[in-house]
Structures are given as structure tokens and as C-alpha cells.
Design an enzyme around this catalytic site. Structure first.
Site, PDB file in Angstrom:
ATOM      1  N   LYS A  12      45.681  28.565  27.639  1.00 17.81           N
ATOM      2  CA  LYS A  12      45.559  27.417  26.444  1.00 17.81           C
ATOM      3  C   LYS A  12      46.343  26.201  26.729  1.00 17.81           C
ATOM      4  CE  LYS A  12      47.047  31.248  23.071  1.00 17.81           C
ATOM      5  NZ  LYS A  12      48.102  32.257  23.669  1.00 17.81           N
TER       6      LYS A  12
ATOM      7  N   GLY B 281      38.862  29.931  37.074  1.00 19.83           N
ATOM      8  CA  GLY B 281      37.544  30.151  36.828  1.00 19.83           C
ATOM      9  C   GLY B 281      36.949  28.486  36.556  1.00 19.83           C
TER      10      GLY B 281
ATOM     11  N   GLY C 122      36.288  26.914  33.966  1.00 16.70           N
ATOM     12  CA  GLY C 122      36.983  26.068  33.035  1.00 16.70           C
ATOM     13  C   GLY C 122      38.237  25.410  33.640  1.00 16.70           C
TER      14      GLY C 122
ATOM     15  N   ILE D 134      37.079  38.219  36.604  1.00 18.16           N
ATOM     16  CA  ILE D 134      36.334  39.378  36.782  1.00 18.16           C
ATOM     17  C   ILE D 134      35.133  39.303  36.210  1.00 18.16           C
ATOM     18  CG2 ILE D 134      38.748  40.507  36.096  1.00 18.16           C
ATOM     19  CD1 ILE D 134      37.759  41.104  33.278  1.00 18.16           C
ATOM     20  N   ASP D 135      34.691  38.215  35.483  1.00 17.74           N
ATOM     21  CA  ASP D 135      33.435  38.188  34.760  1.00 17.74           C
ATOM     22  C   ASP D 135      32.441  37.769  36.038  1.00 17.74           C
ATOM     23  OD1 ASP D 135      34.777  38.284  32.485  1.00 17.74           O
ATOM     24  OD2 ASP D 135      34.820  36.075  32.282  1.00 17.74           O
TER      25      ASP D 135
ATOM     26  N   MET E  85      34.504  44.079  29.641  1.00 14.50           N
ATOM     27  CA  MET E  85      34.508  42.665  29.027  1.00 14.50           C
ATOM     28  C   MET E  85      33.444  42.048  30.120  1.00 14.50           C
ATOM     29  SD  MET E  85      38.672  41.756  29.721  1.00 14.50           S
ATOM     30  CE  MET E  85      39.591  41.698  28.107  1.00 14.50           C
TER      31      MET E  85
ATOM     32  N   ARG F   4      32.800  38.347  29.427  1.00 14.87           N
ATOM     33  CA  ARG F   4      32.615  37.153  28.541  1.00 14.87           C
ATOM     34  C   ARG F   4      31.028  37.279  28.444  1.00 14.87           C
ATOM     35  NH1 ARG F   4      36.556  33.354  27.147  1.00 14.87           N
ATOM     36  NH2 ARG F   4      37.971  33.988  29.036  1.00 14.87           N
TER      37      ARG F   4
ATOM     38  N   ARG G 147      31.736  58.136  20.206  1.00 13.77           N
ATOM     39  CA  ARG G 147      32.913  57.953  20.194  1.00 13.77           C
ATOM     40  C   ARG G 147      32.825  56.523  21.121  1.00 13.77           C
ATOM     41  NH1 ARG G 147      33.708  61.178  16.856  1.00 13.77           N
ATOM     42  NH2 ARG G 147      35.413  62.814  16.949  1.00 13.77           N
TER      43      ARG G 147
ATOM     44  N   ARG H 242      41.798  44.292  33.824  1.00 17.36           N
ATOM     45  CA  ARG H 242      42.492  42.902  34.360  1.00 17.36           C
ATOM     46  C   ARG H 242      43.574  43.148  35.189  1.00 17.36           C
ATOM     47  NH1 ARG H 242      41.758  38.268  30.356  1.00 17.36           N
ATOM     48  NH2 ARG H 242      43.869  37.926  30.548  1.00 17.36           N
TER      49      ARG H 242
HETATM   50  O1  F6P Z   1      37.405  35.601  31.502  1.00 19.78           O
HETATM   51  C1  F6P Z   1      38.073  36.727  31.826  1.00 19.78           C
HETATM   52  C2  F6P Z   1      38.214  37.694  30.680  1.00 19.78           C
HETATM   53  O2  F6P Z   1      39.002  38.758  30.685  1.00 19.78           O
HETATM   54  C3  F6P Z   1      37.041  37.837  29.720  1.00 19.78           C
HETATM   55  O3  F6P Z   1      36.403  39.001  30.471  1.00 19.78           O
HETATM   56  C4  F6P Z   1      37.428  38.232  28.435  1.00 19.78           C
HETATM   57  O4  F6P Z   1      36.389  38.050  27.243  1.00 19.78           O
HETATM   58  C5  F6P Z   1      38.473  37.151  28.077  1.00 19.78           C
HETATM   59  O5  F6P Z   1      38.829  36.902  29.416  1.00 19.78           O
HETATM   60  C6  F6P Z   1      39.568  37.878  27.410  1.00 19.78           C
HETATM   61  O6  F6P Z   1      40.588  36.747  27.222  1.00 19.78           O
HETATM   62  P1  F6P Z   1      41.959  36.887  26.630  1.00 19.78           P
HETATM   63  O7  F6P Z   1      43.106  37.510  27.844  1.00 19.78           O
HETATM   64  O8  F6P Z   1      42.356  35.534  26.170  1.00 19.78           O
HETATM   65  O9  F6P Z   1      42.050  38.055  25.511  1.00 19.78           O
END
Ligand code: F6P
Length: 373
Positions: free
Chosen positions: A78, A115, A117, A140-141, A183, A185, A277, A286
């Protein structure tokens, strides 16, 4: 005066960050006699005056730290200085403050483990403030284009694979269709890789549009072959059949991916009559210990980042290509996004295994091809 370098971890954490810090510290102190400082909480530490940092020693990394998940420095996704969000919800440009604070540290270079960004932000800042940095890719993406592997990906895939290993026996015991939401993204790398490793029957990724009827046909085919359960992996960014993103909105109004797994489980239950389920793996992917691949990658990239500084090469990202560590200009690194190539080896492997990727039920298409011959 002793040369000083800094390191920070930025954006979402992942397994292997502490292993990068250890590699950087070991190489800088033992190889070059430099001082290493770790900036706390990414840009948050740099906003503080004086800057919030810790001086790293070799002893800090003896023993267990590099084996641990998370980041001992802390991180944030953030702290964008170009649009810093204040507690009252307003947004402020804090670039001048951060540049002043970075320069006050008198570092030869800053190493940013992040990453695309984070690297983009640091690149803009370094140009404005005339300071150096080196990028180390982690996510991780695994969606950074110039590196075949990013730190954290391998561990995340291992966690998702283990989840499938655990879901399979319970699915078989209860005759269920198990949906696992992972996950990634906007990229389907975790889903595709873990789905192959974990024996999924159906893998849905955002790069390949799907039809519910193809998935239902695949489940029917499995049942007809006498198997009573099925495993489905779905990447979080996969859209609903109506083409809508599945999103969660938090109290501050920020949105993030979430919900496609439950949506799919409901739909499949409705269409096929199967008991379904859903498991949402979330941040389990993570945290936890980095696996051997991530420790080795983190070590190799960390050592190379320090060597680059010693060579006076800056504003580059270290990367893994063709079985070795290389470095590329940061602009090139952030410009190249890599989602799943729909013609890649792994996509072909999945299809070759008879895994349904949602665009065809697979078994049907094989039969059709046989009939056409
Ligand atoms: O970019 C890494 C990641 O774990 C994505 O796979 C996932 O969408 C996002 O971050 C989750 O972010 P946050 O920790 O803000 O929920």
C-alpha cells in the site's frame, strides 16, 4: 568510508525473501566488506525520518532465518509514494519525502525485492532522485516476463500440489467434485503447474475461456469410466460463465480476486448433480518455509545482485534464464508481462494428459479426431 547497500522487500510477501536477504548480506560482507542495511516495511520505512532500518550482520542470518517464510523486514503493498493513501482516505504525493530519505542513507545502491509494480515505482523514483537500485524478482504469480522463475512461485506450487494430494482421498471417500481455488492474480501459472503436478482433471486459467458444459462433460466422462470423484483447480482470476470477474470488496473499497471457486462448485453441482466442495487456498500459498528451489533461486539472485553493484551496473533486474542468472535493464523487466502462453509446453502437457482446460471436454475432442480419420 565503508560502502553501504540497502535492501527492502516490497509488495505481497512470499517464501524465499529471507533467503535473498541472507545471500545479499553474506556476499556483501564476506565478499566485499560492505555494510548492509535492511529497510523495514518497504516504502513505509523510507517514509519515516529517520528511516526505519536494521543493520544486517552475518550472525543475523546464521541458523534458521533463511528457512523461514515471510520477511523479517516486513512488507506492504500500500506504500505507493506517488499516491500515498492517508488514514482519512485522501491521497498524497510523497515522492519528495521518500527521495530525500533514501539519499540521506548514502547507499551505493538499494536492492528491491519485489514484483513489477514495486520495480516500476522504484525505477521512476530513481530517475527523479538520481539514486541507484537493483531489482530482484519475487512473486508467487510468476508473471514477470524476463525471468523464467520468480522467488516464491515454486513453494506456492508445492503448497497447491499438496492441497490436491490431500483433497484427492477425501474426494474419493465421499464421491465428490472438489474445486480448489488458487492465487496467481491475472496469470494462471500456479493453477496450471500445480494442477498437472497434483493430478487435476480440470484446470481453469484466465488465459483460456471455458464453457461450463465442457467441464460438466468431463465430469460425466470420468463418472462413466467408473471414477466417483474429480479434482478441479481454478485460478482466482477466472471469470464467471457470464464473463464477470469474481471480486471481493473490503471495507475501504479496495477490491481483490475471490469467489470463483465457490461459484464454480455451485454451478457444477447444479449442472451435473454431483456433490461439490470448494477449498480456497489463499495466503497459505505465500507463507511457510521456502522449498529448496526457492532457496537456491533466492541465493543465486541475491549474490548476483551484490556482484552487479560491485561492477557498477545499476538499474537492472537480476533474472533466471536458460539455467543461469542474468541481468536485464529494469525497463525491459517491467515491460514484459508473462501470463500463460496457451501454446506452451505445460498447456500441451495438460491436454496430452487428458486434462480438461474448459475450452473443450478433451475426451470428446479426442474421439472426434479419431472418428474424422
Ligand atoms: O501477487 C501475489 C498475490 O498473492 C496474488 O496472487 C493475490 O491475488 C494477491 O497477491 C493477494 O494480495 P493480498 O495479500 O493483498 O490479499
Amino acid at each position: 568510508m565503508v560502502t553501504r547497500i540497502g535492501i527492502l522487500t516490497s509488495g505481497g510477501d512470499c517464501a524465499g525473501l529471507n533467503a535473498v536477504m541472507r545471500a545479499v548480506t553474506y556476499r556483501a560482507i564476506q565478499g566485499y566488506g560492505w555494510e548492509v542495511i535492511g529497510i523495514k516495511h518497504s516504502t513505509e520505512g523510507l517514509f519515516k525520518t529517520p528511516v526505519d532500518f536494521e543493520t544486517f550482520t552475518l550472525e543475523r542470518f546464521d541458523g534458521s532465518v533463511f528457512r523461514r517464510g515471510g520477511t523479517i523486514l516486513g512488507s506492504t503493498n500500500k506504500g505507493n509514494p506517488f499516491a500515498y493513501q492517508l488514514p482519512d482516505g485522501t491521497v498524497k504525493d510523497k515522492t519528495k519525502d521518500i527521495i530525500k530519505n533514501i539519499k540521506s542513507l548514502k547507499m551505493e545502491s538499494l536492492i528491491v525485492v519485489g514484483g513489477d509494480g514495486s520495480m516500476d515505482i522504484m525505477n521512476q523514483l530513481s530517475k527523479m532522485g538520481d539514486f541507484h537500485f537493483i531489482g530482484v524478482p519475487k512473486t508467487i504469480d510468476n508473471d514477470l516476463g524476463v525471468t523464467e522463475k520468480s522467488i516464491g512461485f515454486s513453494t506456492a506450487v508445492g503448497v497447491a500440489t499438496e492441497a490436491l494430494d490431500r483433497l484427492q482421498p477425501t474426494a474419493a471417500s465421499h464421491d465428490r467434485v472438489m474445486v480448489l481455488e488458487v492465487m496467481g492474480r491475472d496469470a494462471g501459472h500456479i493453477a496450471l503447474t500445480s494442477g498437472i503436478a497434483g493430478g487435476a482433471d480440470i484446470i481453469l486459467i484466465p488465459e483460456i475461456p471455458y464453457k461450463l458444459e465442457h467441464i460438466a462433460a468431463k465430469i460425466k466422462e470420468i463418472n462413466e469410466r467408473g471414477r466417483n470423484f474429480a479434482l478441479v483447480v481454478v485460478a482466482e482470476a477466472v471469470k464467471t460463465a457470464e464473463g464477470e470477474k469474481a471480486m471481493i470488496r473490503d471495507q475501504s473499497g479496495r477490491t481483490r480476486y475471490g469467489g470463483i471457486g465457490h461459484y464454480l462448485a455451485d454451478k457444477l453441482s447444479e449442472i451435473t448433480g454431483a456433490e461439490t466442495r470448494c477449498t480456497v487456498l489463499g495466503h497459505v500459498q505465500r507463507g511457510g518455509q521456502p522449498d529448496a528451489n526457492d532457496r537456491v533461486l533466492a541465493s543465486a539472485l541475491g549474490v548476483h545482485a551484490v556482484d552487479l553493484i560491485a561492477e557498477g551496473k545499476f538499474n537492472r533486474m537480476v533474472a533466471w534464464q536458460n539455467r543461469k542468472v542474468v541481468d536485464v535493464p529494469i525497463e525491459e523487466a517491467i515491460a514484459t508481462y508473462q501470463d500463460v502462453d496457451v501454446n506452451s509446453t505445460l498447456v500441451r502437457t495438460a491436454r496430452g494428459l487428458g486434462i480438461c482446460l474448459g475450452d473443450e471436454s478433451t475426451a470428446g475432442s479426442v474421439l472426434q479426431k479419431v472418428e474424422q480419420r
